[in-house]
Design a protein around this motif. Sequence first.
Motif, PDB file in Angstrom:
ATOM      1  N   ILE A   1       0.849  -1.197   0.000  1.00 56.48           N
ATOM      2  CA  ILE A   1       0.000   0.000   0.000  1.00 56.48           C
ATOM      3  C   ILE A   1       0.884   1.245   0.000  1.00 56.48           C
ATOM      4  O   ILE A   1       1.809   1.353   0.803  1.00 56.48           O
ATOM      5  CB  ILE A   1      -0.918   0.012   1.236  1.00 56.48           C
ATOM      6  CG1 ILE A   1      -1.737  -1.280   1.326  1.00 56.48           C
ATOM      7  CG2 ILE A   1      -1.836   1.229   1.199  1.00 56.48           C
ATOM      8  CD1 ILE A   1      -2.636  -1.540   0.162  1.00 56.48           C
ATOM      9  N   GLY A   2       0.589   2.165  -0.906  1.00 57.56           N
ATOM     10  CA  GLY A   2       1.319   3.434  -0.953  1.00 57.56           C
ATOM     11  C   GLY A   2       0.495   4.560  -0.356  1.00 57.56           C
ATOM     12  O   GLY A   2      -0.712   4.420  -0.136  1.00 57.56           O
ATOM     13  N   TRP A   3       1.155   5.685  -0.121  1.00 59.81           N
ATOM     14  CA  TRP A   3       0.434   6.842   0.413  1.00 59.81           C
ATOM     15  C   TRP A   3      -0.651   7.295  -0.566  1.00 59.81           C
ATOM     16  O   TRP A   3      -1.739   7.719  -0.165  1.00 59.81           O
ATOM     17  CB  TRP A   3       1.402   8.000   0.684  1.00 59.81           C
ATOM     18  CG  TRP A   3       2.387   7.687   1.761  1.00 59.81           C
ATOM     19  CD1 TRP A   3       3.724   7.460   1.611  1.00 59.81           C
ATOM     20  CD2 TRP A   3       2.117   7.532   3.165  1.00 59.81           C
ATOM     21  NE1 TRP A   3       4.305   7.173   2.833  1.00 59.81           N
ATOM     22  CE2 TRP A   3       3.345   7.213   3.801  1.00 59.81           C
ATOM     23  CE3 TRP A   3       0.958   7.622   3.943  1.00 59.81           C
ATOM     24  CZ2 TRP A   3       3.444   6.993   5.169  1.00 59.81           C
ATOM     25  CZ3 TRP A   3       1.056   7.407   5.312  1.00 59.81           C
ATOM     26  CH2 TRP A   3       2.279   7.103   5.908  1.00 59.81           C
ATOM     27  N   ALA A   4      -0.351   7.188  -1.868  1.00 60.02           N
ATOM     28  CA  ALA A   4      -1.343   7.575  -2.879  1.00 60.02           C
ATOM     29  C   ALA A   4      -2.550   6.648  -2.858  1.00 60.02           C
ATOM     30  O   ALA A   4      -3.664   7.068  -3.193  1.00 60.02           O
ATOM     31  CB  ALA A   4      -0.702   7.579  -4.268  1.00 60.02           C
ATOM     32  N   THR A   5      -2.344   5.395  -2.448  1.00 59.99           N
ATOM     33  CA  THR A   5      -3.454   4.444  -2.356  1.00 59.99           C
ATOM     34  C   THR A   5      -4.462   4.912  -1.313  1.00 59.99           C
ATOM     35  O   THR A   5      -5.666   4.925  -1.553  1.00 59.99           O
ATOM     36  CB  THR A   5      -2.932   3.041  -1.970  1.00 59.99           C
ATOM     37  OG1 THR A   5      -1.862   2.675  -2.835  1.00 59.99           O
ATOM     38  CG2 THR A   5      -4.034   2.000  -2.062  1.00 59.99           C
ATOM     39  N   ILE A   6      -3.938   5.290  -0.146  1.00 62.53           N
ATOM     40  CA  ILE A   6      -4.794   5.759   0.950  1.00 62.53           C
ATOM     41  C   ILE A   6      -5.467   7.080   0.583  1.00 62.53           C
ATOM     42  O   ILE A   6      -6.682   7.256   0.769  1.00 62.53           O
ATOM     43  CB  ILE A   6      -3.979   5.933   2.244  1.00 62.53           C
ATOM     44  CG1 ILE A   6      -3.276   4.621   2.637  1.00 62.53           C
ATOM     45  CG2 ILE A   6      -4.866   6.431   3.377  1.00 62.53           C
ATOM     46  CD1 ILE A   6      -4.201   3.471   2.932  1.00 62.53           C
ATOM     47  N   LEU A   7      -4.672   8.017   0.048  1.00 59.74           N
ATOM     48  CA  LEU A   7      -5.220   9.323  -0.307  1.00 59.74           C
ATOM     49  C   LEU A   7      -6.229   9.210  -1.443  1.00 59.74           C
ATOM     50  O   LEU A   7      -7.254   9.901  -1.445  1.00 59.74           O
ATOM     51  CB  LEU A   7      -4.077  10.274  -0.691  1.00 59.74           C
ATOM     52  CG  LEU A   7      -3.167  10.698   0.459  1.00 59.74           C
ATOM     53  CD1 LEU A   7      -1.947  11.448  -0.070  1.00 59.74           C
ATOM     54  CD2 LEU A   7      -3.922  11.567   1.458  1.00 59.74           C
ATOM     55  N   ASN A   8      -5.948   8.334  -2.417  1.00 58.99           N
ATOM     56  CA  ASN A   8      -6.888   8.087  -3.517  1.00 58.99           C
ATOM     57  C   ASN A   8      -8.245   7.671  -2.972  1.00 58.99           C
ATOM     58  O   ASN A   8      -9.284   8.164  -3.417  1.00 58.99           O
ATOM     59  CB  ASN A   8      -6.298   6.995  -4.427  1.00 58.99           C
ATOM     60  CG  ASN A   8      -7.219   6.591  -5.564  1.00 58.99           C
ATOM     61  OD1 ASN A   8      -8.320   6.105  -5.357  1.00 58.99           O
ATOM     62  ND2 ASN A   8      -6.752   6.761  -6.787  1.00 58.99           N
ATOM     63  N   MET A   9      -8.217   6.774  -2.016  1.00 54.47           N
ATOM     64  CA  MET A   9      -9.428   6.229  -1.405  1.00 54.47           C
ATOM     65  C   MET A   9     -10.291   7.331  -0.780  1.00 54.47           C
ATOM     66  O   MET A   9     -11.519   7.305  -0.874  1.00 54.47           O
ATOM     67  CB  MET A   9      -9.014   5.211  -0.332  1.00 54.47           C
ATOM     68  CG  MET A   9     -10.121   4.638   0.501  1.00 54.47           C
ATOM     69  SD  MET A   9      -9.409   3.582   1.791  1.00 54.47           S
ATOM     70  CE  MET A   9      -8.701   4.816   2.909  1.00 54.47           C
ATOM     71  N   ILE A  10      -9.647   8.314  -0.176  1.00 58.23           N
ATOM     72  CA  ILE A  10     -10.369   9.355   0.565  1.00 58.23           C
ATOM     73  C   ILE A  10     -10.643  10.601  -0.279  1.00 58.23           C
ATOM     74  O   ILE A  10     -11.769  11.096  -0.348  1.00 58.23           O
ATOM     75  CB  ILE A  10      -9.579   9.762   1.829  1.00 58.23           C
ATOM     76  CG1 ILE A  10      -9.400   8.547   2.752  1.00 58.23           C
ATOM     77  CG2 ILE A  10     -10.276  10.903   2.564  1.00 58.23           C
ATOM     78  CD1 ILE A  10      -8.410   8.768   3.871  1.00 58.23           C
TER      79      ILE A  10
END
Length: 225
Positions: free
Chosen positions: A72-81
């Motif tokens: 999981i990357g930071w962009a994965t988490i931010l993309n989600m939100i």
Amino acid sequence: MKKVIMIFIKLFTGFFLCATGIVMTINANLGLSPWDVLHQGISKIANITMGKGSITVGVVIVILDSILGEKIGWATILNMIVIGFFMDFLMLNNIILVFNNLLLNVIMMFLGMIVIGIGTYFYISVGLGSGPRDGLMVALTKKTQKSVRLIRGTIELGALIVGYILGGHVGLGTFIIAISLGYFIQFAFKLFKFDVKTIQHRFIDDDIKLLKERFLNVKEDLDAN
């Protein structure tokens, strides 16, 4: 610090463009993309906004990605939100126009896919991980050893069926988007001369390891003194 700021500007620009493109395809009213059919279905059942429906699905998929061993990357988490937040902002404030003209709606749908393609380039090219849905595709491809085309098609079809059962809007545009979106993303990559295979993503566990190493080095230096 300037480099980090520029990375996050590019990242959030990509998210905003993706959200804008998604809302354009929604407002075209020709049928939602398979994932948006699911998001809308969940929003109707749970009585929440479509953006929150997108976030809910994203959370579930990120958990699945982790279970399947995908990083999981930071962009994965931010993309989600963030994309869900931007979708709600655009839709609740009626920023994207709605037309009652078939030709204009068709044009808006195709323009929306172009905008999604450009947004996808912006956020993936920073190298902080892919979106939750792309991560799921990669994870299942690795686990099953099946083709990317088959896995992606199966996931999209599953999202479409569940979303339709929950009350999401399916139309001719749904099938056009399902078939065409990949080509528009590929077009955007070629437009910016971006080869996705060359990108080296930085994942959250990489940063955790780096912080641990730095902490241990500082601790050793303090002990030595």
